[in-house]
Design a protein around this motif. Sequence first.
Motif, PDB file in Angstrom:
ATOM      1  N   PHE A  77       0.832  -1.201   0.000  1.00 24.21           N
ATOM      2  CA  PHE A  77       0.000   0.000   0.000  1.00 24.21           C
ATOM      3  C   PHE A  77       0.871   1.256   0.000  1.00 24.21           C
ATOM      4  O   PHE A  77       0.621   2.205  -0.747  1.00 24.21           O
ATOM      5  N   PHE A  78       1.879   1.275   0.860  1.00 20.42           N
ATOM      6  CA  PHE A  78       2.765   2.436   0.916  1.00 20.42           C
ATOM      7  C   PHE A  78       3.585   2.562  -0.364  1.00 20.42           C
ATOM      8  O   PHE A  78       3.796   3.671  -0.881  1.00 20.42           O
ATOM      9  N   PHE A 115      11.582  -8.433  -3.392  1.00 18.46           N
ATOM     10  CA  PHE A 115      10.559  -7.390  -3.461  1.00 18.46           C
ATOM     11  C   PHE A 115      10.843  -6.253  -2.477  1.00 18.46           C
ATOM     12  O   PHE A 115      11.227  -5.146  -2.877  1.00 18.46           O
ATOM     13  N   LEU A 116      10.706  -6.503  -1.183  1.00 20.85           N
ATOM     14  CA  LEU A 116      10.824  -5.425  -0.206  1.00 20.85           C
ATOM     15  C   LEU A 116      12.219  -4.811  -0.165  1.00 20.85           C
ATOM     16  O   LEU A 116      12.368  -3.579  -0.243  1.00 20.85           O
ATOM     17  N   ILE A 117      13.228  -5.644  -0.023  1.00 21.14           N
ATOM     18  CA  ILE A 117      14.594  -5.116   0.039  1.00 21.14           C
ATOM     19  C   ILE A 117      14.945  -4.337  -1.233  1.00 21.14           C
ATOM     20  O   ILE A 117      15.408  -3.185  -1.158  1.00 21.14           O
ATOM     21  N   PRO A 118      14.746  -4.902  -2.432  1.00 18.79           N
ATOM     22  CA  PRO A 118      15.090  -4.136  -3.641  1.00 18.79           C
ATOM     23  C   PRO A 118      14.327  -2.824  -3.781  1.00 18.79           C
ATOM     24  O   PRO A 118      14.918  -1.795  -4.131  1.00 18.79           O
ATOM     25  N   VAL A 119      13.016  -2.835  -3.545  1.00 16.97           N
ATOM     26  CA  VAL A 119      12.254  -1.593  -3.712  1.00 16.97           C
ATOM     27  C   VAL A 119      12.808  -0.502  -2.804  1.00 16.97           C
ATOM     28  O   VAL A 119      13.036   0.642  -3.235  1.00 16.97           O
ATOM     29  N   LEU A 120      13.066  -0.839  -1.554  1.00 20.76           N
ATOM     30  CA  LEU A 120      13.524   0.187  -0.618  1.00 20.76           C
ATOM     31  C   LEU A 120      14.963   0.610  -0.886  1.00 20.76           C
ATOM     32  O   LEU A 120      15.310   1.787  -0.713  1.00 20.76           O
ATOM     33  N   VAL A 161      15.919  10.002  10.112  1.00 19.84           N
ATOM     34  CA  VAL A 161      15.121   8.771  10.100  1.00 19.84           C
ATOM     35  C   VAL A 161      15.530   7.880   8.930  1.00 19.84           C
ATOM     36  O   VAL A 161      15.720   6.667   9.088  1.00 19.84           O
ATOM     37  N   LEU A 162      15.696   8.466   7.756  1.00 18.88           N
ATOM     38  CA  LEU A 162      16.057   7.688   6.578  1.00 18.88           C
ATOM     39  C   LEU A 162      17.470   7.145   6.697  1.00 18.88           C
ATOM     40  O   LEU A 162      17.745   5.994   6.315  1.00 18.88           O
ATOM     41  N   HIS A 163      18.379   7.939   7.225  1.00 22.99           N
ATOM     42  CA  HIS A 163      19.756   7.487   7.389  1.00 22.99           C
ATOM     43  C   HIS A 163      19.858   6.404   8.460  1.00 22.99           C
ATOM     44  O   HIS A 163      20.653   5.463   8.331  1.00 22.99           O
ATOM     45  N   ILE A 164      19.094   6.526   9.533  1.00 24.77           N
ATOM     46  CA  ILE A 164      19.086   5.489  10.569  1.00 24.77           C
ATOM     47  C   ILE A 164      18.538   4.184  10.006  1.00 24.77           C
ATOM     48  O   ILE A 164      19.061   3.096  10.269  1.00 24.77           O
ATOM     49  N   ALA A 165      17.464   4.276   9.210  1.00 33.01           N
ATOM     50  CA  ALA A 165      16.915   3.074   8.576  1.00 33.01           C
ATOM     51  C   ALA A 165      17.974   2.405   7.704  1.00 33.01           C
ATOM     52  O   ALA A 165      18.125   1.177   7.705  1.00 33.01           O
ATOM     53  N   THR A 189      10.615  -1.285   7.868  1.00 34.11           N
ATOM     54  CA  THR A 189       9.532  -0.524   8.493  1.00 34.11           C
ATOM     55  C   THR A 189       9.927   0.930   8.717  1.00 34.11           C
ATOM     56  O   THR A 189       9.154   1.854   8.418  1.00 34.11           O
ATOM     57  N   THR A 190      11.133   1.154   9.239  1.00 36.75           N
ATOM     58  CA  THR A 190      11.552   2.529   9.509  1.00 36.75           C
ATOM     59  C   THR A 190      11.665   3.333   8.217  1.00 36.75           C
ATOM     60  O   THR A 190      11.231   4.493   8.154  1.00 36.75           O
ATOM     61  N   MET A 191      12.251   2.746   7.175  1.00 39.67           N
ATOM     62  CA  MET A 191      12.379   3.457   5.904  1.00 39.67           C
ATOM     63  C   MET A 191      11.012   3.763   5.308  1.00 39.67           C
ATOM     64  O   MET A 191      10.762   4.878   4.811  1.00 39.67           O
ATOM     65  N   THR A 192      10.112   2.798   5.362  1.00 38.37           N
ATOM     66  CA  THR A 192       8.771   3.001   4.800  1.00 38.37           C
ATOM     67  C   THR A 192       8.038   4.122   5.524  1.00 38.37           C
ATOM     68  O   THR A 192       7.460   5.020   4.892  1.00 38.37           O
ATOM     69  N   LEU A 193       8.055   4.087   6.850  1.00 40.62           N
ATOM     70  CA  LEU A 193       7.343   5.112   7.603  1.00 40.62           C
ATOM     71  C   LEU A 193       8.032   6.470   7.482  1.00 40.62           C
ATOM     72  O   LEU A 193       7.367   7.516   7.513  1.00 40.62           O
ATOM     73  N   GLY A 194       9.351   6.465   7.346  1.00 36.86           N
ATOM     74  CA  GLY A 194      10.053   7.723   7.136  1.00 36.86           C
ATOM     75  C   GLY A 194       9.652   8.381   5.836  1.00 36.86           C
ATOM     76  O   GLY A 194       9.384   9.595   5.781  1.00 36.86           O
ATOM     77  N   MET A 195       9.618   7.595   4.758  1.00 37.91           N
ATOM     78  CA  MET A 195       9.189   8.124   3.465  1.00 37.91           C
ATOM     79  C   MET A 195       7.719   8.548   3.509  1.00 37.91           C
ATOM     80  O   MET A 195       7.344   9.603   2.974  1.00 37.91           O
TER      81      MET A 195
END
Length: 409
Positions: free
Chosen positions: A68-69, A190-195, A276-280, A320-326
């Motif tokens: 969804f995100f 899927f998840l790792i490559p997209v992010l 947040v993005l750098h920590i993720a 999760t952190t990267m997704t919520l940060g974006m």
Amino acid sequence: MATKTWNQYSATPHRLMFLPGMIQLLLVVIYWGIELTGRYTTLWSPLSLNIPGFALHPFLMLYGVFPFFMFGFLMTTYPRWMNTTEIPRSRYVPAWVGLTVGMGLFYIGLFTQPIWVTLGLLLFLAGWAWALAALWAVYRGAPAADRYYETWLNAALVMGWLGAAAWLGWRLGAPTFWYAFSLKAGFWLFLIPVLVIVAHRMIPFFSSCVLRPYTLVQPRWSIPLMAVAVTGHVVLSLTGHWQWRFIADFALAFLALHHAWHWGFRRALAHRLLAVLHIAWAWFAAGMLLHGVQSLILMTTGHWWFAHAPQHVLALGFITTMTLGMATRVTLGHSGRALQVNGFTWACFLSLSGATLTRVAADVPWLPGGYTGPLNLATALIWLAFITPWVLYYGPMLWRPRVDGRTGP
């Protein structure tokens, strides 16, 4: 009034898609908290559903939340990245209907008849395919000559669809390999490559807007190396050669550490939304290092240390952190608010790192027996305690008008 709210809510893909993603963030952890409480306490028995917990939890975490995100973000940004017109409602609303109603039927089937699980997944996959078609229409018709990131993203999104379809196939009686492929494809293809791809494009750009002076570092070798490494990890896993995965895992760790250094990790910590993005991303490096060490220990000693800790470092700390940060950045920017993280939001993000550490602690080999269950439950409770107010704070921004008075998205 309802029509006006709907028009505002559906004005852009990210508004439409982020809200069910936020709701899913809560539902999957509420379910998991109830399940863990039943396992590790005497308050009640574990849930009796039409799908066992060992299969339901990974499916929901891999496919039930993040698409969804991702589609909300990419349907909004694809036209901007490729200098073309925005995706019309007629393309992204049906995708939202398929994904959202599909998950609704899936939940109904958990408590009633299994046929609703199947129908829900078929509708969910149809919504996913519709979203892919909308992105492909932009990709194919855009005037931009350079479609490097979009090409890789399209491939990762297709792998996600195949992984979800494989899980459904396993539910309908296909061999166990389909289930194993679904888990590996959903996470590693899927998840790792997209992010990683989105981070490669956006973190240097966001950093350049805040950190001065700043040199953009976006080497072209990064994404092909990532693609080879995640594919190698999956192949080695599915063929039973887990002890050799350190080759792929350390390659990803090198990529992550190289980029963290050149993207200015230490300087970014002074700016919360950027931090947040750098920590993720730092959690990505930590997770891949832990994966590599785990593989080497298996090769040299035959022991499987750390259990699922490396996986959860990536799932909670990075994904999760990267997704919520974006999602936070997009929601703030497109609602007319300043791109600043207040103390409340910062605490919510730090709690994700806290939950990551708690979940890792549950799997360390030197921990005395009896602590694994309580730490797993504590992880779910920490998530719920901080993500719930995050959803309540940012969710309403998705259907309300912009605060700066501008019309449109």
